[in-house]
Write an enzyme that holds these catalytic residues in place. Structure first.
Site, PDB file in Angstrom:
ATOM      1  N   ASN A  44       0.314  -1.314  -0.208  1.00  0.00           N
ATOM      2  CA  ASN A  44      -0.040   0.161   0.299  1.00  0.00           C
ATOM      3  C   ASN A  44       1.128   1.123   0.225  1.00  0.00           C
ATOM      4  OD1 ASN A  44      -0.246  -0.959   2.540  1.00  0.00           O
ATOM      5  ND2 ASN A  44      -0.974   0.807   3.608  1.00  0.00           N
ATOM      6  N   GLU A  46       0.140   5.250   1.027  1.00  0.00           N
ATOM      7  CA  GLU A  46      -0.503   6.660   1.292  1.00  0.00           C
ATOM      8  C   GLU A  46      -0.216   8.261   0.484  1.00  0.00           C
ATOM      9  OE1 GLU A  46      -2.014   4.395   5.534  1.00  0.00           O
ATOM     10  OE2 GLU A  46      -0.975   6.188   4.962  1.00  0.00           O
ATOM     11  N   GLU A  57      -2.684  -4.761  -3.323  1.00  0.00           N
ATOM     12  CA  GLU A  57      -3.577  -5.290  -4.014  1.00  0.00           C
ATOM     13  C   GLU A  57      -3.382  -4.898  -5.009  1.00  0.00           C
ATOM     14  OE1 GLU A  57      -6.334  -6.464  -0.468  1.00  0.00           O
ATOM     15  OE2 GLU A  57      -4.917  -4.844  -1.223  1.00  0.00           O
ATOM     16  N   CYS A  88     -10.297  -5.441   0.095  1.00  0.00           N
ATOM     17  CA  CYS A  88     -11.310  -4.104   0.512  1.00  0.00           C
ATOM     18  C   CYS A  88     -12.139  -4.158  -0.977  1.00  0.00           C
ATOM     19  CB  CYS A  88     -10.799  -2.211   0.139  1.00  0.00           C
ATOM     20  SG  CYS A  88     -10.183  -1.478  -0.999  1.00  0.00           S
ATOM     21  N   CYS A  91     -10.671  -3.267  -4.530  1.00  0.00           N
ATOM     22  CA  CYS A  91      -9.887  -4.935  -4.335  1.00  0.00           C
ATOM     23  C   CYS A  91     -10.443  -5.662  -4.904  1.00  0.00           C
ATOM     24  CB  CYS A  91      -8.875  -4.722  -3.827  1.00  0.00           C
ATOM     25  SG  CYS A  91      -7.115  -3.536  -3.531  1.00  0.00           S
TER      26      CYS A  91
END
Length: 135
Positions: A44, A46, A57, A88, A91
């Site tokens: 990830n 941010e 992902e 999520c 994803c």
């Protein structure tokens, strides 16, 4: 753990250590195996403008596409904490673009795999590329 799953776990764990998560401090890694057996990883990333971040992902899928892959054989997602870190909703749909409902999604923490789901269980009755083909 079998060697194929171990390679996904190792790649996702390494990617997680490289995550850029200064705001949430919730580092996630993901790795997938494509139809040719190659492993692609992502983490990830941010952004101060929160909706602009990227999930692990999505990063793994982008790495697969950049290397010429077009199909996900299996995926592993690793994250922190006592709860399962499953993909999520966005994803799950991203994965669906390149994976079949029976594709296995492994969910792990730093100690190993904690759960397994098919994509169909995570995203039942999904909309996919075949919905857009001419009848």
């Amino acid at each position: 753990m079998d060697p194929d799953l171990q390679s996904l776990f190792d790649a996702a764990r390494t990617a997680r250590t490289r995550a850029y998560a200064p705001y949430s401090r919730f580092a996630v890694g993901a790795a997938l195996r494509d139809a040719d057996g190659r492993v692609h990883a992502g983490c990830n990333v941010e952004n101060a403008a929160y909706p602009v971040g990227t999930c692990a992902e999505a990063g793994a899928i982008a790495a697969m596409i950049a290397e010429g892959g077009r199909a996900i054989r299996e995926m592993l997602v690793i994250g922190p904490g006592p709860g399962l870190v499953t993909p999520c909703g966005a994803c799950r749909q991203r994965i669906r673009e390149f994976a079949a409902p029976e594709t296995m999604i492994h969910v792990a923490d730093g100690d190993g795999v904690r759960a397994r789901f098919t994509l169909g269980a995570l995203l039942p009755n999904s909309f996919g590329p075949e919905n857009l083909t001419d009848a």
